[in-house]
Scaffold this active site. Sequence first.
Site, mmCIF file in Angstrom:
data_model
loop_
_atom_site.group_PDB
_atom_site.id
_atom_site.type_symbol
_atom_site.label_atom_id
_atom_site.label_comp_id
_atom_site.label_asym_id
_atom_site.label_seq_id
_atom_site.Cartn_x
_atom_site.Cartn_y
_atom_site.Cartn_z
ATOM 1 N N HIS A 7 0.814 -1.211 0.000
ATOM 2 C CA HIS A 7 0.000 0.000 0.000
ATOM 3 C C HIS A 7 0.851 1.267 0.000
ATOM 4 C CE1 HIS A 7 -2.926 2.734 2.326
ATOM 5 N NE2 HIS A 7 -3.444 2.574 1.129
ATOM 6 N N ARG A 8 0.725 2.066 -1.041
ATOM 7 C CA ARG A 8 1.556 3.277 -1.226
ATOM 8 C C ARG A 8 3.040 2.909 -1.150
ATOM 9 N NH1 ARG A 8 -1.774 7.349 2.945
ATOM 10 N NH2 ARG A 8 -3.817 6.442 2.529
ATOM 11 N N GLU A 34 0.718 -0.766 -4.669
ATOM 12 C CA GLU A 34 -0.443 0.099 -4.891
ATOM 13 C C GLU A 34 0.069 1.521 -4.786
ATOM 14 O OE1 GLU A 34 -3.976 2.555 -3.405
ATOM 15 O OE2 GLU A 34 -1.984 2.315 -2.580
ATOM 16 N N ASP A 36 -1.108 5.959 -5.649
ATOM 17 C CA ASP A 36 -2.200 6.904 -5.926
ATOM 18 C C ASP A 36 -1.715 7.943 -6.931
ATOM 19 O OD1 ASP A 36 -3.918 5.985 -3.554
ATOM 20 O OD2 ASP A 36 -2.022 6.525 -2.596
ATOM 21 N N HIS A 49 -0.998 10.864 -2.722
ATOM 22 C CA HIS A 49 -2.312 10.455 -2.231
ATOM 23 C C HIS A 49 -3.311 11.608 -2.073
ATOM 24 C CE1 HIS A 49 -5.293 9.423 0.898
ATOM 25 N NE2 HIS A 49 -5.224 8.201 0.401
ATOM 26 N N GLU A 110 -4.232 3.551 -8.294
ATOM 27 C CA GLU A 110 -5.498 4.107 -7.802
ATOM 28 C C GLU A 110 -5.652 5.518 -8.346
ATOM 29 O OE1 GLU A 110 -6.256 4.367 -3.533
ATOM 30 O OE2 GLU A 110 -7.972 5.653 -3.974
ATOM 31 N N LYS A 112 -6.987 8.934 -8.175
ATOM 32 C CA LYS A 112 -7.561 9.766 -7.102
ATOM 33 C C LYS A 112 -8.465 10.811 -7.745
ATOM 34 C CE LYS A 112 -6.310 8.330 -3.029
ATOM 35 N NZ LYS A 112 -7.351 7.546 -2.377
ATOM 36 N N ASP A 230 0.358 -2.034 4.370
ATOM 37 C CA ASP A 230 1.491 -1.116 4.587
ATOM 38 C C ASP A 230 2.764 -1.877 4.959
ATOM 39 O OD1 ASP A 230 -0.005 1.306 4.295
ATOM 40 O OD2 ASP A 230 -0.729 1.118 6.356
HETATM 41 O O1 G3P Z 1 -6.244 1.173 -2.809
HETATM 42 C C1 G3P Z 1 -6.448 0.904 -1.467
HETATM 43 C C2 G3P Z 1 -6.342 2.135 -0.628
HETATM 44 O O2 G3P Z 1 -5.210 2.826 -1.034
HETATM 45 C C3 G3P Z 1 -7.546 3.035 -0.742
HETATM 46 O O3 G3P Z 1 -7.523 4.082 0.144
HETATM 47 O O4 G3P Z 1 -7.049 6.346 0.932
HETATM 48 O O5 G3P Z 1 -5.305 4.596 1.148
HETATM 49 O O6 G3P Z 1 -5.875 5.520 -1.076
HETATM 50 P P1 G3P Z 1 -6.383 5.180 0.284
HETATM 51 MG MG MG Z 2 -4.660 4.303 -2.454
#
Ligand code: G3P
Ligand code: MG
Length: 242
Positions: A7-8, A34, A36, A49, A110, A112, A230
């Site tokens: 994640h990120r 992943e 953003d 993000h 992702e 945004k 994470d």
């Molecule tokens: O893609 C999963 C997650 O990243 C979605 O929420 O706010 O962390 O981008 P957020």
């Molecule tokens: Mg995300």
Amino acid sequence: MTFILAHRGSAGTHPENTMEAFIAAEKAGADGIELDVQLTADGEIAVIHDLTVDRTTNGSGYVNEMTFSELSKLKANYHSLHFFKKSCRIPSLREVFLWLEGNNLLCNIELKNAVNPYKGMEEMVIALVNEFSLEKRVLISSFNHKSLVLCKEIDPVIETAPLYNEALYKPWDYAVSLGASGIHPKLKTISDQEILAAMDCGVAVRPYTVNKESDMKRLFAISCSAIITDFPGRAFRLREQY
Ligand code: G3P
Ligand code: MG
């Protein structure tokens, strides 16, 4: 086997959405990352993000009102993880794709674009995916589900998945109605039974954000399609037991 998507990047150990976090994810054994994306004032696809740079950098202001050159001068490890001394920058999606050429990782992009719809973003992101021939390694997700339908119209080969953070009734049927092949639910909104029902229908389930060991173990035990975490290193070590 449950795939591990960082994640990120490895955001639990490195500044989120930076090359340092993505490289750390690869080293930790993640199957993919992943990230953003948003558009800058000069039409670059930036990996960040929030709508503003305030939380994650030493600057302030809206991403879409700054040029990429301005963004890239900011320190992206300013507020979080102060122990992380190395200076980090906001990367462009192109930089990430150049790095992906040297490995086999998957990339969950992702968009945004749920608050600011960023007109033309889908075409720009997909043009870059096509330029790098990454159609089979990229997966596009968004909280803007209309945008995912548009993505499928632009390039039907690229997989899509709706993100959502409140419980839905039979989300796998809804995903199919969007032309999506997966769902990305907030972990708490979906039960194990629903995960299995979705997978039975051929819809992949990739919950976020799965950081607790107990949740990881539970999802590995039912062979959930993937987790978004994470802590890819923690997940990789635990997965060896399944
Ligand atoms: O893609 C999963 C997650 O990243 C979605 O929420 O706010 O962390 O981008 P957020
Ligand atoms: Mg995300």
